[in-house]
Design a protein around this motif. Structure first.
Motif, PDB file in Angstrom:
ATOM      1  N   ILE A   1      27.762 116.866  34.729  1.00  8.31           N
ATOM      2  CA  ILE A   1      27.081 115.092  35.002  1.00  8.31           C
ATOM      3  C   ILE A   1      28.073 114.578  35.396  1.00  8.31           C
ATOM      4  O   ILE A   1      28.018 113.034  36.858  1.00  8.31           O
ATOM      5  N   ALA A   2      29.728 114.585  35.081  1.00 10.79           N
ATOM      6  CA  ALA A   2      30.401 113.223  35.438  1.00 10.79           C
ATOM      7  C   ALA A   2      30.692 113.518  36.895  1.00 10.79           C
ATOM      8  O   ALA A   2      31.372 112.738  37.419  1.00 10.79           O
TER       9      ALA A   2
ATOM     10  N   TRP B   1      31.684 105.896  36.097  1.00 10.28           N
ATOM     11  CA  TRP B   1      31.184 106.955  36.940  1.00 10.28           C
ATOM     12  C   TRP B   1      31.063 108.184  36.274  1.00 10.28           C
ATOM     13  O   TRP B   1      30.089 108.575  35.621  1.00 10.28           O
ATOM     14  N   ALA B   2      32.170 108.591  35.732  1.00  6.76           N
ATOM     15  CA  ALA B   2      32.735 110.244  34.904  1.00  6.76           C
ATOM     16  C   ALA B   2      31.856 109.909  34.086  1.00  6.76           C
ATOM     17  O   ALA B   2      31.333 110.778  33.517  1.00  6.76           O
TER      18      ALA B   2
ATOM     19  N   MET C   1      28.894  97.919  34.439  1.00  7.79           N
ATOM     20  CA  MET C   1      30.771  98.180  35.492  1.00  7.79           C
ATOM     21  C   MET C   1      30.540  97.322  36.720  1.00  7.79           C
ATOM     22  O   MET C   1      31.170  96.693  37.050  1.00  7.79           O
ATOM     23  N   MET C   2      29.617  97.612  37.326  1.00  4.48           N
ATOM     24  CA  MET C   2      29.351  97.653  38.593  1.00  4.48           C
ATOM     25  C   MET C   2      27.862  96.018  39.377  1.00  4.48           C
ATOM     26  O   MET C   2      27.286  96.540  40.636  1.00  4.48           O
TER      27      MET C   2
ATOM     28  N   SER D   1      20.195 106.597  27.578  1.00  2.00           N
ATOM     29  CA  SER D   1      20.740 105.118  28.522  1.00  2.00           C
ATOM     30  C   SER D   1      22.322 104.013  28.811  1.00  2.00           C
ATOM     31  O   SER D   1      21.830 103.636  29.157  1.00  2.00           O
ATOM     32  N   SER D   2      22.517 104.918  27.465  1.00  3.33           N
ATOM     33  CA  SER D   2      23.978 104.482  27.675  1.00  3.33           C
ATOM     34  C   SER D   2      24.571 104.461  28.549  1.00  3.33           C
ATOM     35  O   SER D   2      25.810 103.719  29.528  1.00  3.33           O
ATOM     36  N   GLY D   3      25.069 105.942  29.987  1.00  4.20           N
ATOM     37  CA  GLY D   3      25.019 105.695  31.243  1.00  4.20           C
ATOM     38  C   GLY D   3      24.642 104.921  32.312  1.00  4.20           C
ATOM     39  O   GLY D   3      25.547 104.264  32.597  1.00  4.20           O
TER      40      GLY D   3
END
Lengths: 418, 288, 332
Positions: free
Chosen positions: B74-75, B195-196, B33-34, B24-26
């Motif tokens: 995935i990054a 996003w990365a 952030m956005m 979930s952290s991503g």
């Protein structure tokens, strides 16, 4: 035969956009529609069934010399009753939704002009899809859905080849009573089932059958099939430690249970898994080594070399690149063969004649891929000779252990696991 | 019922919760952030899982090989998604994000079905050592590894955002992009970086989950809802919030499944989630 | 003006004549009905999701209530399913009030997430209720008993019924749009804080919009049940359904009268045709195409397809901030 060729020609013209004609010369074809979950959560099962029916069509169209000795339908060159007309399967994706199932059935019937429809895996989708066929008066054959109400609707065009949940419950009950008689402890039974249509319906039928037969279900665990974790359930089982456990699961949860039971180091003396996910070739391949001695039910067991089942199993392995027939694909192939046989005897693609031929179906056990006692439909369209085998997982392969008359191997208990 | 058994339930809940926090952290980072909710997040996890499956079947490599590869892949996917899609849909209404990322989810999910087939894949269960017993409680190697890495990655992400200059630049962009731009920060670069990072964390999560879970094209669907609830419960943008919420959900799920019944564990988690939002609309650790 | 009028008349004629023109092909005829049915639920969603800007990702709750009400009317009361529709509307309005009062206080994504959670909650609960058929679901009349069962072989009757209902929903939406409530909703959507400071009772109007939207979504559910004759927790309350309703409205243009209809006109045929052409190959290509097209539309027309019509050469393009500052959790 005039009737057939005219039909075939209009079919060809009407659906030119959809058909990938294999031969430029207008060969006579009989189209059979098949509606299966080719995407969505059940896509794995749907795609195995698709391959089974493609194999079936190959058997009729191209033939197999060895099989033809037992099964005249497989001598190649198409359907003899229709002057060698070839069978063309038209597959459609029900996407796992009743709506798509119905929309696609309508398309198969009205656009593709199929002579008959086979489908549709999930009981709820079989329900809605067959309603369209009924309205249009097209035979609908169901090889695998087990909900009891499907044959209680007074439909004239609906035929079901598979045994239903009550048959499975009877088999388990008889099997467990035999174990009890043989001196094994079966005083407490856990019933663990996933909480959608499949698990719920089978579990409730088993529960009532066991109650009647005096088998004690000491705990019932319902869980959601898309659980991310089943550790609490396994710990619950470990605490209560029942003598026998029956699992009714899809593939995803079957994998999680097999893994978690090993992680938590718990195994009952008798572990029964109701078909479903535990029979998925992907499950057997991945988890077979940690489920040695798992008891399951299946309509399929490869049986003696040279039998219809063994030959078809070998051919199917060649087609899939390794996966043999299992309960789901064997029922699909059997369903297809019943339909092909009926069309062949009807000698026509006229729906009413196919319907009459289906009603007159009378197949003997040695002509079957599935381990039924035969195929014969009652007034409601249910195959009254449908039955099931009890199988056991040995070295990552299911073998038949019960009833004794059909057993190829001796049952080994207690459950070994890993 | 013994205390050991109950403790075992809690421990499995905590280990599960740490994994929830990790995947979930991503999502939380991007959201913070956005103000973008990535509906394709579950599919990012799914692709991370397939990376582990492919690394093992093709190269015979365990998590030590698949985790870095998945992180990089995935990054990259995250950065691509940002430049090709997200950057543009952020100009539209909030609905456009749902539209775009949901379309991306379908594309990835069924692209995976196309490429990998519908069959369930699993990794051998002894890929990450065997289970061990500590104080009467059983620990499974693969779950412990995933849980520990989950904790470490989440804490590192948190430290990166709060203790480093790149973190404060990223936060500056999230607070006010125009002001940040005036200070010489390039918002797009910072957002692409987010996003990365999110993609890397998600890839790691996927590769680790694959060691004890099944992998299939639709597995992301199952995981995505958990991630949404974890992030919203934790408080938007708070990586630590996601950690706390993940652990909490893991334990609540385990205990309620064990004590009440597995069918009701989702009911309890969702009900608890709605209740928390009723009293703390900003989530557990979100700032108002 | 006359050219425009002519175009409008031509459109009305096409819409009315469609099922007659396609009478030769049941599949195309049915496609028309499916588009209208999808447009009803998407238009209903539009009232709260588009005009009021409260992005609900849990509208399947109301669709499912409508479908289950209809099937319950048949199974438990032996009535024609459609008579369950008014019941479904009432239940939906009540449920909308219960859900809306706590969740509408949340803003932005928090509201969306809360509606997802509530939707899943209802789905799980419905599958544990034996009265609702549990996980197996319930089926409508296997064979039509009277014409009131609304079970037809041809899609033509469905088409006109759906058309009439859609016209009703759009008519009401149009009336709201032009009235005081429409003004309030737009104000709330632009800035709830500003709307409140002008004395608009934001909470109350959001709730009104939510309840109205729920009632019509429920009607779509009841009509669905009449046409398909079966509902289970997944097809009634599934999250995919909630998302599809939203995607349809957003794709066409949320907050615009005809947006959802345009979205349905694109997505439903796209889904059906791609499934018909590609689905049988069994590799999920249908959804790869479907997903890619949604992505492309979102990428190039983030405000929906109808925004194509709005672009006039001289009109100043609405400058949206490159990076909207994150909304706070609280609505007020």
């Amino acid at each position: 035969m005039v009737e057939l060729s005219r039909r075939a020609v209009t079919v060809g013209a009407a659906s030119a956009a959809f058909v990938f004609a294999t031969d430029a010369t207008a060969e006579e074809v009989v189209k059979i529609g098949a509606i299966y979950p080719l995407s969505g959560n059940s896509a794995s099962a749907g795609n195995y069934e698709k391959m089974a029916m493609e194999l079936g069509a190959d058997l009729v169209n191209k033939g197999d010399p060895e099989l033809a000795k037992i099964l005249p339908l497989a001598k190649g060159g198409g359907l003899s009753g229709l002057k060698g007309a070839k069978i063309q399967m038209v597959f459609a994706d029900n996407q796992g939704t009743p709506a798509a199932g119905q929309n696609q059935t309508l398309r198969l019937i009205t656009e593709e002009k199929v002579a008959a429809v086979i489908g549709a895996y999930q009981s709820g989708i079989t329900l809605t899809a067959s309603a369209v066929a009924e309205k249009y008066g097209i035979p609908f054959l169901n090889p695998e859905s087990v909900a009891a109400n499907l044959t209680e609707r007074g439909f004239k065009w609906f035929f079901r080849v598979t045994p239903v949940a009550a048959d499975f419950a009877r088999a388990y009950s008889a099997f467990l009573k035999e174990q009890k008689a043989a001196g094994r402890k079966v005083d407490s039974i856990a019933l663990v089932h996933e909480n959608t249509e499949y698990g719920n319906s089978v579990a409730s039928v088993i529960a009532s059958a066991f109650a009647k037969d005096g088998l004690n279900i000491s705990m019932k665990v319902a869980y959601s099939a898309n659980s991310t974790d089943v550790q609490p359930q396994v710990l619950q089982l470990k605490e209560k430690n029942p003598d026998a456990a029956i699992f009714i699961s899809y593939t995803s949860d079957a994998i999680l249970y097999a893994k978690t039971m090993k992680e938590q180091n718990w195994k009952p003396a008798i572990l029964i898994a109701d078909d479903g996910g535990f029979n998925d070739p992907a499950f057997v391949k991945a988890m077979g080594s940690v489920c040695e001695g798992l008891v399951s039910r299946s309509v399929f067991a490869a049986g003696k070399p040279g039998s219809v089942a063994a030959i078809c199993d070998a051919l199917y392995k060649k087609k899939t690149g390794g996966d043999g027939l299992d309960d789901v694909s064997a029922r699909a192939l059997q369903g297809f063969l019943v339909m092909a046989d009926a069309i062949n005897r009807a000698g026509s693609t006229d729906p009413a004649k196919i319907q009459a031929a289906l009603r007159a179906t009378d197949l003997k056990p040695d002509q079957l891929v599935a381990g039924y006692d035969g195929v014969k439909f009652d007034d409601k369209g249910q195959n009254i000779l449908a039955s099931t085998l009890v199988t056991q997982l040995r070295n990552s392969q299911y073998v038949s252990v019960w009833p004794k008359s059909r057993a190829t191997h001796q049952l080994i208990l207690p459950y070994k696991g890993w | 019922m013994t205390t050991t058994l109950l403790l075992q339930v809690v421990v499995s809940g905590l280990l599960l919760g740490a994994v929830y926090a990790l995947f979930s952290s991503g999502l939380s980072l991007i959201w913070g952030m956005m103000n973008v909710v990535n509906f394709a997040h579950g599919e990012f996890v799914m692709l991370g899982m397939y990376t582990a499956v492919v690394v093992w079947t093709a190269l015979g490599g365990g998590p030590w090989a698949s985790v870095p590869i998945a992180a990089i892949l995935i990054a990259t996917l995250g950065v691509l998604a940002y430049f090709l899609l997200v950057r543009h849909i952020m100009r539209g209404p909030m609905l456009a994000q749902i539209l775009g990322t949901f379309g991306l989810a379908l594309f990835l999910r069924y692209g995976a079905l196309w490429v990998f087939g519908a069959n369930f894949k699993t990794l051998p269960d002894d890929l990450v050592g065997h289970s061990f017993i500590l104080g009467g409680i059983r620990f499974e190697g693969s779950r412990v590894l995933a849980g520990v890495v989950g904790l470490v990655v989440t804490v590192l992400l948190h430290l990166l955002l709060t203790r480093t200059s790149i973190g404060s630049r990223m936060l500056a962009v999230s607070e006010d992009a125009t002001a940040a731009q005036l200070m010489g920060i390039r918002p797009q670069r910072m957002q692409a970086l987010a996003w990365a990072l999110a993609g890397a964390a998600t890839g790691i999560a996927g590769a680790l989950i694959a060691t004890f879970f099944y992998t299939s094209p639709t597995v992301g669907e199952t995981l995505a809802i958990v991630a949404f609830v974890t992030v919203a419960l934790g408080g938007f943008g708070s990586v630590m919030g996601a950690l706390v919420a993940g652990l909490l959900i893991g334990v609540v799920e385990s205990l309620s499944a064990f004590l009440i019944g597995p069918v009701y564990k989702d009911v309890i988690v969702y009900a608890a989630f709605v209740l928390v939002l009723w009293f703390r609309p900003q989530g557990l650790m979100g700032t108002n | 003006m006359t050219a425009r009028r002519l175009l409008q008349i031509a459109l009305v004629v096409v819409v009315l004549a469609y099922p007659i023109v396609t009478a030769g092909s049941p599949v195309w005829q049915r496609l028309g009905a499916l588009v209208l049915l999808a447009a009803i639920s998407a238009s209903a969603w539009n009232i709260v999701g588009g005009y009021a800007g409260q992005v609900s990702v849990g509208h399947a709750v109301f669709f499912g209530i409508g479908a289950y009400s209809a099937v319950v009317a048949f199974v438990h009361l032996d009535l024609p399913p459609i008579l369950g529709a008014p019941l479904g509307m009432l239940v939906s309005v009540a449920v909308a009030a219960v859900i809306g009062v706590p969740t509408l206080r949340l803003s932005g994504h928090y509201f969306s997430m809360a509606t997802i959670a509530v939707g899943e909650l209802v789905r799980v609960l419905s599958s544990t209720s034996d009265w609702l058929g549990g996980a197996q679901g319930l089926g409508g009349p296997a064979m039509p008993r009277t014409v009131f069962d609304l079970s037809f072989v041809s899609a033509m009757p469905y088409y006109y019924i759906f058309l009439a209902v859609l016209a009703g929903v759009l008519g009401l939406t149009w009336w709201i749009e032009r009235g005081r409530m429409g003004f309030y909703l737009r104000a709330i959507k632009d800035s709830e804080r500003a709307a409140r400071s002008l004395g608009v009772s934001a909470g109350r109007y959001k709730l009104y919009a939510y309840m109205l939207s729920a009632a019509f979504t429920s009607v779509a559910g009841s009509l669905y049940l009449c046409m398909f004759g079966f509902v289970d927790p997944e097809s009634g309350f599934g999250i995919l359904l909630s998302v599809k309703i939203l995607v349809m409205a957003a794709l066409g243009g949320a907050g615009q009268l005809f947006g959802p209809l345009v979205g349905a006109l694109i997505l439903v045929p796209l889904e059906e045709l791609s499934n018909s052409l590609l689905g049988g190959q069994g590799a999920g290509i249908t959804f790869v195409v479907y997903g890619a097209i949604i992505v492309i539309i979102a990428r190039f027309l983030p405000s929906g397809l109808l925004s194509l019509l709005e672009r006039r050469p001289n009109a100043p393009t609405k400058a949206a901030p490159v990076n909207p500052s994150p909304a706070s959790g609280h609505a007020d």
